[in-house]
Design a protein around this motif. Sequence first.
Motif, mmCIF file in Angstrom:
data_model
loop_
_atom_site.group_PDB
_atom_site.id
_atom_site.type_symbol
_atom_site.label_atom_id
_atom_site.label_comp_id
_atom_site.label_asym_id
_atom_site.label_seq_id
_atom_site.Cartn_x
_atom_site.Cartn_y
_atom_site.Cartn_z
ATOM 1 N N GLU A 1 0.821 -1.198 0.000
ATOM 2 C CA GLU A 1 0.000 0.000 0.000
ATOM 3 C C GLU A 1 0.864 1.261 0.000
ATOM 4 O O GLU A 1 0.571 2.244 -0.704
ATOM 5 C CB GLU A 1 -0.916 0.017 1.235
ATOM 6 N N ALA A 2 1.944 1.253 0.804
ATOM 7 C CA ALA A 2 2.822 2.423 0.881
ATOM 8 C C ALA A 2 3.546 2.658 -0.434
ATOM 9 O O ALA A 2 3.740 3.808 -0.857
ATOM 10 C CB ALA A 2 3.834 2.233 2.014
ATOM 11 N N VAL A 3 3.936 1.588 -1.100
ATOM 12 C CA VAL A 3 4.628 1.725 -2.383
ATOM 13 C C VAL A 3 3.676 2.297 -3.433
ATOM 14 O O VAL A 3 4.052 3.178 -4.214
ATOM 15 C CB VAL A 3 5.180 0.359 -2.832
ATOM 16 N N ALA A 4 2.436 1.832 -3.448
ATOM 17 C CA ALA A 4 1.461 2.340 -4.416
ATOM 18 C C ALA A 4 1.190 3.829 -4.199
ATOM 19 O O ALA A 4 1.117 4.611 -5.155
ATOM 20 C CB ALA A 4 0.170 1.538 -4.315
ATOM 21 N N GLU A 5 1.057 4.224 -2.923
ATOM 22 C CA GLU A 5 0.795 5.638 -2.637
ATOM 23 C C GLU A 5 1.979 6.515 -3.017
ATOM 24 O O GLU A 5 1.810 7.623 -3.550
ATOM 25 C CB GLU A 5 0.466 5.777 -1.147
ATOM 26 N N LEU A 6 3.208 6.034 -2.791
ATOM 27 C CA LEU A 6 4.380 6.819 -3.154
ATOM 28 C C LEU A 6 4.495 6.950 -4.674
ATOM 29 O O LEU A 6 4.826 8.024 -5.185
ATOM 30 C CB LEU A 6 5.639 6.189 -2.569
ATOM 31 N N LEU A 7 4.215 5.895 -5.394
ATOM 32 C CA LEU A 7 4.227 5.988 -6.855
ATOM 33 C C LEU A 7 3.197 7.000 -7.345
ATOM 34 O O LEU A 7 3.446 7.730 -8.313
ATOM 35 C CB LEU A 7 3.945 4.619 -7.469
ATOM 36 N N ALA A 8 2.045 7.066 -6.692
ATOM 37 C CA ALA A 8 1.031 8.052 -7.076
ATOM 38 C C ALA A 8 1.535 9.471 -6.851
ATOM 39 O O ALA A 8 1.217 10.389 -7.613
ATOM 40 C CB ALA A 8 -0.258 7.810 -6.298
ATOM 41 N N ARG A 9 2.343 9.667 -5.812
ATOM 42 C CA ARG A 9 2.941 10.990 -5.602
ATOM 43 C C ARG A 9 3.969 11.307 -6.681
ATOM 44 O O ARG A 9 4.113 12.461 -7.096
ATOM 45 C CB ARG A 9 3.587 11.063 -4.220
ATOM 46 N N ARG A 10 4.698 10.304 -7.127
ATOM 47 C CA ARG A 10 5.707 10.514 -8.167
ATOM 48 C C ARG A 10 5.072 10.754 -9.536
ATOM 49 O O ARG A 10 5.676 11.388 -10.406
ATOM 50 C CB ARG A 10 6.641 9.301 -8.243
ATOM 51 N N VAL A 11 3.873 10.224 -9.731
ATOM 52 C CA VAL A 11 3.177 10.363 -11.020
ATOM 53 C C VAL A 11 1.815 11.001 -10.743
ATOM 54 O O VAL A 11 0.782 10.329 -10.701
ATOM 55 C CB VAL A 11 3.018 8.996 -11.721
ATOM 56 N N PRO A 12 1.780 12.321 -10.532
ATOM 57 C CA PRO A 12 0.532 12.966 -10.099
ATOM 58 C C PRO A 12 -0.584 12.913 -11.135
ATOM 59 O O PRO A 12 -1.751 13.121 -10.796
ATOM 60 C CB PRO A 12 0.964 14.411 -9.813
ATOM 61 N N GLN A 13 -0.255 12.634 -12.412
ATOM 62 C CA GLN A 13 -1.303 12.526 -13.415
ATOM 63 C C GLN A 13 -2.040 11.197 -13.340
ATOM 64 O O GLN A 13 -3.081 11.019 -13.982
ATOM 65 C CB GLN A 13 -0.731 12.726 -14.823
ATOM 66 N N ALA A 14 -1.533 10.249 -12.555
ATOM 67 C CA ALA A 14 -2.188 8.948 -12.416
ATOM 68 C C ALA A 14 -3.400 9.073 -11.493
ATOM 69 O O ALA A 14 -3.299 9.583 -10.379
ATOM 70 C CB ALA A 14 -1.219 7.914 -11.867
ATOM 71 N N GLU A 15 -4.547 8.602 -11.961
ATOM 72 C CA GLU A 15 -5.752 8.626 -11.153
ATOM 73 C C GLU A 15 -5.740 7.517 -10.115
ATOM 74 O O GLU A 15 -6.321 7.651 -9.033
ATOM 75 C CB GLU A 15 -6.976 8.484 -12.057
ATOM 76 N N ARG A 16 -5.088 6.423 -10.431
ATOM 77 C CA ARG A 16 -4.899 5.342 -9.473
ATOM 78 C C ARG A 16 -3.655 4.558 -9.852
ATOM 79 O O ARG A 16 -3.214 4.592 -11.006
ATOM 80 C CB ARG A 16 -6.121 4.436 -9.361
ATOM 81 N N VAL A 17 -3.120 3.863 -8.869
ATOM 82 C CA VAL A 17 -1.893 3.097 -9.069
ATOM 83 C C VAL A 17 -2.092 1.722 -8.452
ATOM 84 O O VAL A 17 -2.509 1.603 -7.291
ATOM 85 C CB VAL A 17 -0.688 3.789 -8.411
ATOM 86 N N ARG A 18 -1.788 0.698 -9.216
ATOM 87 C CA ARG A 18 -1.839 -0.684 -8.722
ATOM 88 C C ARG A 18 -0.426 -1.252 -8.735
ATOM 89 O O ARG A 18 0.282 -1.142 -9.734
ATOM 90 C CB ARG A 18 -2.764 -1.548 -9.586
ATOM 91 N N VAL A 19 -0.028 -1.859 -7.636
ATOM 92 C CA VAL A 19 1.283 -2.487 -7.526
ATOM 93 C C VAL A 19 1.100 -3.948 -7.155
ATOM 94 O O VAL A 19 0.495 -4.265 -6.124
ATOM 95 C CB VAL A 19 2.167 -1.778 -6.479
ATOM 96 N N HIS A 20 1.611 -4.830 -8.015
ATOM 97 C CA HIS A 20 1.637 -6.261 -7.722
ATOM 98 C C HIS A 20 2.957 -6.584 -7.026
ATOM 99 O O HIS A 20 4.026 -6.429 -7.608
ATOM 100 C CB HIS A 20 1.542 -7.067 -9.014
ATOM 101 N N GLU A 21 2.865 -7.029 -5.783
ATOM 102 C CA GLU A 21 4.057 -7.494 -5.079
ATOM 103 C C GLU A 21 4.428 -8.903 -5.559
ATOM 104 O O GLU A 21 5.601 -9.248 -5.679
ATOM 105 C CB GLU A 21 3.792 -7.497 -3.576
ATOM 106 N N THR A 22 3.415 -9.695 -5.819
ATOM 107 C CA THR A 22 3.555 -11.023 -6.417
ATOM 108 C C THR A 22 2.450 -11.171 -7.449
ATOM 109 O O THR A 22 1.511 -10.358 -7.483
ATOM 110 C CB THR A 22 3.411 -12.143 -5.356
ATOM 111 N N PRO A 23 2.504 -12.200 -8.299
ATOM 112 C CA PRO A 23 1.407 -12.391 -9.258
ATOM 113 C C PRO A 23 0.048 -12.591 -8.595
ATOM 114 O O PRO A 23 -0.985 -12.365 -9.231
ATOM 115 C CB PRO A 23 1.839 -13.649 -10.031
ATOM 116 N N ASP A 24 0.035 -13.005 -7.317
ATOM 117 C CA ASP A 24 -1.219 -13.310 -6.631
ATOM 118 C C ASP A 24 -1.659 -12.246 -5.635
ATOM 119 O O ASP A 24 -2.631 -12.455 -4.895
ATOM 120 C CB ASP A 24 -1.090 -14.655 -5.891
ATOM 121 N N PHE A 25 -0.967 -11.105 -5.602
ATOM 122 C CA PHE A 25 -1.342 -10.075 -4.633
ATOM 123 C C PHE A 25 -1.021 -8.690 -5.174
ATOM 124 O O PHE A 25 0.063 -8.440 -5.697
ATOM 125 C CB PHE A 25 -0.600 -10.272 -3.308
ATOM 126 N N PHE A 26 -1.993 -7.773 -5.042
ATOM 127 C CA PHE A 26 -1.742 -6.375 -5.400
ATOM 128 C C PHE A 26 -2.386 -5.449 -4.375
ATOM 129 O O PHE A 26 -3.325 -5.818 -3.660
ATOM 130 C CB PHE A 26 -2.267 -6.042 -6.805
#
Length: 358
Positions: free
Chosen positions: A193-218
């Motif tokens: 969750e923290a990684v996804a939120e930080l990526l959203a700060r780095r890419v402010p034009q993104a409306e949402r950000v999804r990060v897969h830690e593994t193929p079975d979890f995001f």
Amino acid sequence: MKIVACKRFEFSVARQLAGRMHGHNFILWAGAAGPVQADTGMVINVADLKGIVTDVLDQYDHRHLNTQLDVEPTTPNIARSLWNDLSSRLQLDSVELAEEDGDAATVTATGTTTIVHGAFAAAHRTHAPRLSNQENLALYGICNNPAGHGHNYRAQLFLPPGQTVDQTVWAEFDHKNLSADIPDLAGRNVVTEAVAELLARRVPQAERVRVHETPDFFAEYHRGDENYRLGRRYRFNAAHRLHSPALSAEENKRLYGKCNRPEPHGHSYFVEATIRSPLDPRTEAAYDLGKLDKTAGGILAELDYTWLDADVPAFRERPSTGENIACYLWERFGAALDCEVESVRLWETPNNQFRVVS
């Protein structure tokens, strides 16, 4: 609640962009929405869905799209064109179009979204500073090892049409220890969750950000929403026969084809449950994944290695279609979890998907 039946297609095109001719293989998911019919257990017969989409794709597959479309054949424009062609023939819910191993676009009645993919390999330690060492160890197990551990992360950035991403954004995270090397994550529990939120700060034009830690979890962060989404994928194996007691033998055979043969057949089913919750202030995570896994394990154990129509009471009087199984799982997850269930997706085969969405 919305129920969607989706089918996967592939097609190949030539196109000229920025003065250069090239080609692409595309993957298309076309989704039709509607109520599940009580007698058939279907939103739409996937054979009918396949026939309609295949007919439309004849105008795209193995074509030079610059000569077929009246707009530049970017991926979002191709997706919008497919939406227009299909929506006149289906109760269409969504079109998801992806360049093979590349970026993608989705179109719904509310608009178009561009999806940019990225990847990085990084280490981290799952450790909540507000918890004691004993509590962290009990909650996270080996993931709390002070030496850390690593993942091959995959990210999706959901952007308005026409927006782009500087691909150097991934370099900040690649081959780093996120817990030690990223100042903005210092002193935090470096959950996905923290990684996804930080990526959203780095890419402010993104409306949402999804990060897969593994193929079975995001984990997914939506801008302006305190709720995070966590998605977890599971598997079960089961046999079934498609047969509706509300239909005659002839109608069953015509509707379900070989799936109505007297002997059962089976599938390796995949289930993705997505929950929605704000962060717990003590753990900085949206939900306890161990608790989610335990709940899911209990639900799916009722289906795993069974003959659905004979062994599961819910399917003795209604057909065990993908739609009905997805609805059953939606009800079971909703009743068992103490958080909001946003969606349940069921893959009956790699090409047939059914989803229930709040």
